[in-house]
Each structure stands twice: as structure tokens, then as C-alpha cells.
Design a protein around this motif. Structure first.
Motif, PDB file in Angstrom:
ATOM      1  N   VAL A  19       0.827  -1.210   0.000  1.00 56.72           N
ATOM      2  CA  VAL A  19       0.000   0.000   0.000  1.00 56.72           C
ATOM      3  C   VAL A  19       0.866   1.266   0.000  1.00 56.72           C
ATOM      4  O   VAL A  19       1.613   1.538   0.952  1.00 56.72           O
ATOM      5  CB  VAL A  19      -0.946   0.024   1.220  1.00 56.72           C
ATOM      6  N   VAL A  20       0.757   2.020  -1.093  1.00 60.39           N
ATOM      7  CA  VAL A  20       1.389   3.343  -1.184  1.00 60.39           C
ATOM      8  C   VAL A  20       0.342   4.350  -0.734  1.00 60.39           C
ATOM      9  O   VAL A  20      -0.713   4.481  -1.370  1.00 60.39           O
ATOM     10  CB  VAL A  20       1.849   3.656  -2.618  1.00 60.39           C
ATOM     11  N   GLY A  21       0.593   5.032   0.358  1.00 61.99           N
ATOM     12  CA  GLY A  21      -0.413   5.915   0.937  1.00 61.99           C
ATOM     13  C   GLY A  21      -0.122   7.384   0.731  1.00 61.99           C
ATOM     14  O   GLY A  21       1.037   7.811   0.678  1.00 61.99           O
TER      15      GLY A  21
ATOM     16  N   CYS B 124      -0.819  -1.062  -4.692  1.00 58.96           N
ATOM     17  CA  CYS B 124      -2.033  -0.245  -4.792  1.00 58.96           C
ATOM     18  C   CYS B 124      -1.795   1.109  -4.135  1.00 58.96           C
ATOM     19  O   CYS B 124      -0.881   1.271  -3.332  1.00 58.96           O
ATOM     20  CB  CYS B 124      -3.230  -0.952  -4.164  1.00 58.96           C
ATOM     21  N   PHE B 125      -2.637   2.067  -4.489  1.00 57.60           N
ATOM     22  CA  PHE B 125      -2.461   3.449  -4.060  1.00 57.60           C
ATOM     23  C   PHE B 125      -3.720   3.907  -3.343  1.00 57.60           C
ATOM     24  O   PHE B 125      -4.819   3.849  -3.903  1.00 57.60           O
ATOM     25  CB  PHE B 125      -2.178   4.338  -5.272  1.00 57.60           C
ATOM     26  N   VAL B 126      -3.550   4.375  -2.092  1.00 59.63           N
ATOM     27  CA  VAL B 126      -4.682   4.824  -1.285  1.00 59.63           C
ATOM     28  C   VAL B 126      -4.501   6.308  -0.982  1.00 59.63           C
ATOM     29  O   VAL B 126      -3.508   6.709  -0.354  1.00 59.63           O
ATOM     30  CB  VAL B 126      -4.790   4.020   0.024  1.00 59.63           C
TER      31      VAL B 126
ATOM     32  N   TYR C  99       3.644   8.618   0.129  1.00 58.33           N
ATOM     33  CA  TYR C  99       3.972   9.513  -0.982  1.00 58.33           C
ATOM     34  C   TYR C  99       3.773  10.965  -0.563  1.00 58.33           C
ATOM     35  O   TYR C  99       2.745  11.326   0.010  1.00 58.33           O
ATOM     36  CB  TYR C  99       3.087   9.195  -2.194  1.00 58.33           C
ATOM     37  N   ILE C 100       4.771  11.796  -0.893  1.00 60.83           N
ATOM     38  CA  ILE C 100       4.667  13.250  -0.735  1.00 60.83           C
ATOM     39  C   ILE C 100       5.069  13.848  -2.074  1.00 60.83           C
ATOM     40  O   ILE C 100       6.153  13.550  -2.585  1.00 60.83           O
ATOM     41  CB  ILE C 100       5.602  13.782   0.360  1.00 60.83           C
ATOM     42  N   GLY C 101       4.218  14.665  -2.659  1.00 58.11           N
ATOM     43  CA  GLY C 101       4.546  15.222  -3.968  1.00 58.11           C
ATOM     44  C   GLY C 101       4.153  16.671  -4.102  1.00 58.11           C
ATOM     45  O   GLY C 101       3.377  17.210  -3.308  1.00 58.11           O
ATOM     46  N   ALA C 102       4.692  17.304  -5.130  1.00 58.30           N
ATOM     47  CA  ALA C 102       4.343  18.689  -5.429  1.00 58.30           C
ATOM     48  C   ALA C 102       4.711  18.982  -6.873  1.00 58.30           C
ATOM     49  O   ALA C 102       5.622  18.365  -7.435  1.00 58.30           O
ATOM     50  CB  ALA C 102       5.074  19.657  -4.501  1.00 58.30           C
ATOM     51  N   LEU C 103       3.987  19.924  -7.469  1.00 59.75           N
ATOM     52  CA  LEU C 103       4.325  20.359  -8.809  1.00 59.75           C
ATOM     53  C   LEU C 103       5.660  21.095  -8.795  1.00 59.75           C
ATOM     54  O   LEU C 103       6.073  21.652  -7.775  1.00 59.75           O
ATOM     55  CB  LEU C 103       3.230  21.296  -9.357  1.00 59.75           C
TER      56      LEU C 103
ATOM     57  N   ILE D  53       9.535   6.948   2.915  1.00 57.12           N
ATOM     58  CA  ILE D  53       8.911   8.094   2.263  1.00 57.12           C
ATOM     59  C   ILE D  53       9.357   8.164   0.806  1.00 57.12           C
ATOM     60  O   ILE D  53      10.550   8.065   0.509  1.00 57.12           O
ATOM     61  CB  ILE D  53       9.281   9.409   2.983  1.00 57.12           C
ATOM     62  N   ILE D  54       8.394   8.344  -0.091  1.00 53.79           N
ATOM     63  CA  ILE D  54       8.683   8.655  -1.485  1.00 53.79           C
ATOM     64  C   ILE D  54       8.380  10.130  -1.665  1.00 53.79           C
ATOM     65  O   ILE D  54       7.214  10.548  -1.631  1.00 53.79           O
ATOM     66  CB  ILE D  54       7.809   7.834  -2.459  1.00 53.79           C
TER      67      ILE D  54
END
Length: 410
Positions: free
Chosen positions: A233-235, A262-264, A309-313, A337-338
Motif C-alpha cells: 500500500v502506497v499511501g 495499490c495506491f490509497v 507519498y509526498i509530492g508537489a508540482l 517516504i517517497i
């Protein structure tokens, strides 16, 4: 000491964001200080706003003395929000004698997102009969954010006013506290003198992780089913806004050929319905959306993720570094952490508790997830321990408040 913290948007555990003023105040009170917070009665960040009948209406919340200023309600980032900023600062400006008489601060911390509150702090320092220390705290880089993200012209009168405030804050404050680790050079170019910059990031409250709230039944049921199916699980938890780059995460989900991943996505926001629709149109059965949860349930949620997952444009603003609450929550959760954000080195690399790739690197993000999935149990435990140890020893609010207190005394 009598510590006065001015923050237009300050909240509490009950009202909601923003939490930083509340957390610091709680720790300073434990140290023996008296803390007063002046805030506006309305903030778009709070779950619940106080009901008040007059300016400077006072309420004691967990030994913190809150003083509320009446401002208008607003939506979005238009003219109505700008008017509330001016109203808030002007009401403080014209009540300086009252603030000095009733609060008698030894230190003033100006901590609103926008820099105009520095003029109130500077006036309190001038008018007070005793020596008052003035600290300016920077959350977001205004007006750079308005120009680089908001697309506003640097000649816009509102932007010019913010620039004047920022320059004045850097020039006249005794210390400038920044949440962003790489902002010093920019600040020096705008008047900050050597030795005045201190980076104090956000952090965690250990007690909240000892006694978390349970997950809602729906979340619990979905995650238990995924674990029964032995899914990886990628959260993600947090806002569903364009800035969080969740479209990129959906692209990652589309590209993976590993049926066990899977991605939640947990949270809410203006982009959520569009993201759900997009994942349906793409026929992605490995992406699950769940409703937002209370902050005190975050530890229970993170426990169910295999990585976070932590993301940003892509944004030039990230040249100043990262200080996202979810980064520290993820470290405290002891989860890999991704981080998919184009930025200088983060605490994630520094403490070896995850992997960072650039914002639009879909393949890099997918490879990072696959790499973590293939790690041995021992490697995962070591990575998780590094993040949790850093959170407990370096990024807990007790340590951060102690660091803040030290610069007050210097």
C-alpha cells in the motif's frame, strides 16, 4: 517571560490549523512562560472559528491566552482576504497602548503568513517602556509566492506592500526564524544581516502518537481487505489540490505492472472529484480514494501504509527547501517516504528515511516504490528507525520550542 505571538491564522487542537503557534505556546507554558496569541476570528484554515462579539475578546484555551480580532469572512485568495489582512493589522496598530498595557510583552513574535504584522511588532518595541525583543517568523515566502505561484506582477500594489513589509521585517527584527532551511541568502538580499537567520522547522507531538484516535470504520475495512490480499500500500494523506501533484501519482499507478501495488489517497480538496473521475476513465483498479480524517487519526492511518507519498508540482519556490507537516508525520510513523519534489536536499535524504526524486519524474517515482517493495525486512526496519529517531530526537515540539527559547534569550 511574557511572550506575545501575533498570527492572523493561529488555531488550536479543537479549532484546527494552523497548529504551530498552539504547539509552541503549549511548550513555552511548560517552561514557565506566559503566552498570549493575537489572531483573527476567521481563518479559512480552521475547521471551526470562534464566535466573538468584539475586538480583543479574550479566551483561555489550555492556559494559552487568545485575543480575537474581528475580521471579515472570505473565500479564496481575492480582494476580500486582502481586506481582512489590512483590517487585522490596522486594528492592532491603533491598539498598541492597549496591547502593551494588558499583555506587557517581553518578546513579540510576528508570525502571520504575510509580513505586514512586522510593523505592529516594531511599534510595540518602540512604544514599550522596557526592552522588547522582536522576532519575525517566516512560513511562506511572501511576496515571492504571490509572484511565482499566484502569477501576480511585482508592480501590483498589494505585492509592493508585501515587499515593503518583508524588507522591513528582515532589516529591523532581532532574529528571523524560517521554516525553510535554504532561505537565508534570499533574506540577506532583502536586508537581513549576518547572524540573524535561524531555521526552526515544524515537527511532531509525541503524545499524539501515543494515544491516537482510531480510523473510521470505512477506512479500517478497506485497508484490512488490502492487507488480506497482501497488497503493498502506497499511501497519501492531505489536501487534494493541484499543488500536491496527485495527477503524477495516478500516472505512476497507470504505469505499474505489479498487481500487488495499490495506491490509497486519503483527504479532500477541490481536485478530488476530478481525480476520482480521471482514475475511473483510466480504468485504474489499483487507486482507492477515502474521505479525510481527523488529524489525531493520522498515526492510525500511517500504520496501515507500506510507504508514504509526498509530492508537489515543479516550482521555483522549492529552492528554499521543504517543511511539510506530512514529512515529519511520515518520519514519526516509521514509514519509508517517497518524496517527488524538485528541491535541494531534504531531511529525508539527510536521515536516510526514504527516497527523493524530482517533481515530474514519473518513472523515478515508480522505480523508488518498486525498490522499497523489494527491500528486505531488515532494510525496511533500518530505514524506518532512522526516520522515527529523527522525529523523536530532532523534530519534536519540545526540542523545537527549546531551540526557539534559546534565540529569545540571545
Amino acid at each position: 517571560m511574557n511572550i506575545l505571538l501575533i498570527n492572523h491564522y493561529a488555531g488550536s487542537s479543537d479549532m484546527g490549523m494552523e497548529f504551530r503557534p498552539y504547539y509552541f505556546a503549549k511548550e513555552w507554558i511548560k517552561m514557565g512562560h506566559k503566552v498570549d496569541i493575537i489572531a483573527a476570528d476567521y481563518s479559512h484554515l480552521r475547521r471551526k472559528n470562534p464566535e466573538i462579539s468584539k475586538d480583543f475578546e479574550h479566551k483561555n484555551i489550555e492556559d494559552i491566552e487568545y485575543h480575537w480580532i474581528k475580521t471579515n469572512r472570505y473565500e479564496g485568495n481575492g480582494a476580500k482576504r486582502a481586506i481582512t489582512m489590512v483590517k487585522f493589522v490596522c486594528k492592532l496598530w491603533f491598539n498598541i497602548k492597549k496591547i502593551i498595557r494588558e499583555i506587557d510583552p517581553d518578546v513579540v513574535i510576528c508570525s502571520s503568513t504575510y509580513p505586514l504584522d512586522t510593523f505592529v511588532g516594531q511599534r510595540i518595541r518602540r512604544k514599550s517602556k522596557k526592552k522588547v525583543k522582536l522576532i519575525h517568523e517566516v512560513h511562506d515566502m511572501w511576496p515571492a509566492t504571490l509572484i511565482e505561484i499566484g502569477g501576480m506582477s511585482k508592480y501590483n500594489p498589494f505585492v509592493i506592500a508585501m515587499q515593503i513589509g518583508e524588507n522591513s521585517a528582515y532589516k529591523h527584527s532581532d532574529k528571523v526564524v524560517s521554516l525553510l532551511p535554504y532561505a537565508e541568502e534570499y533574506m540577506k538580499n532583502h536586508g537581513l544581516k549576518d547572524g540573524k537567520f535561524v531555521c526552526i522547522p515544524n515537527g511532531i507531538i509525541e503524545e499524539e502518537w501515543k494515544n491516537p484516535l482510531p480510523l473510521p470504520e470505512q477506512h479500517k475495512k478497506v485497508l484490512e481487505e488490502l492487507h488480506r490480499e497482501k497488497k503493498f500500500v502506497v499511501g497519501y494523506f492531505g489536501g487534494h489540490a493541484l499543488s500536491n501533484a496527485l495527477d503524477n501519482l495516478i500516472e505512476v499507478a497507470k504505469k505499474t505492472d505489479d498487481n500487488d501495488i495499490c495506491f490509497v489517497l486519503v483527504g479532500d480538496g477541490v481536485e478530488k472529484e476530478r481525480l476520482i473521475k480521471r482514475s475511473i476513465e483510466m480504468k485504474l483498479d489499483n487507486v482507492i480514494f477515502l474521505e479525510t480524517i481527523q488529524k489525531k487519526s493520522i498515526p492510525s492511518l500511517c500504520k496501515e501504509f507500506d510507504c508514504i507519498y509526498i509530492g508537489a508540482l515543479e516550482s521555483t519556490l522549492y529552492r528554499f527547501g521543504l517543511c511539510m507537516n506530512k514529512m515529519f508525520d511520515s518520519m514519526m510513523a516509521g514509514k519509508p517516504i517517497i518524496c517527488a519534489i524538485t528541491t535541494p536536499e531534504t531531511y529525508i535524504e539527510e536521515y536516510g528515511c526514504g527516497v527523493r526524486v524530482d517533481s515530474d519524474d514519473i518513472n523515478g517515482c515508480l522505480k523508488s516504490i518498486e525498490k522499497i517493495k523489494k527491500m528486505s525486512k531488515g532494510e525496511i526496519i533500518m530505514m524506518c528507525q532512522k526516520g522515527r529517531t529523527a522525529a523523536l530526537e530532532t523534530f519534536n515540539y519540545e526540542s523545537l520550542a527549546d531551540k526557539f527559547e534559546k534565540i529569545i534569550y540571545k
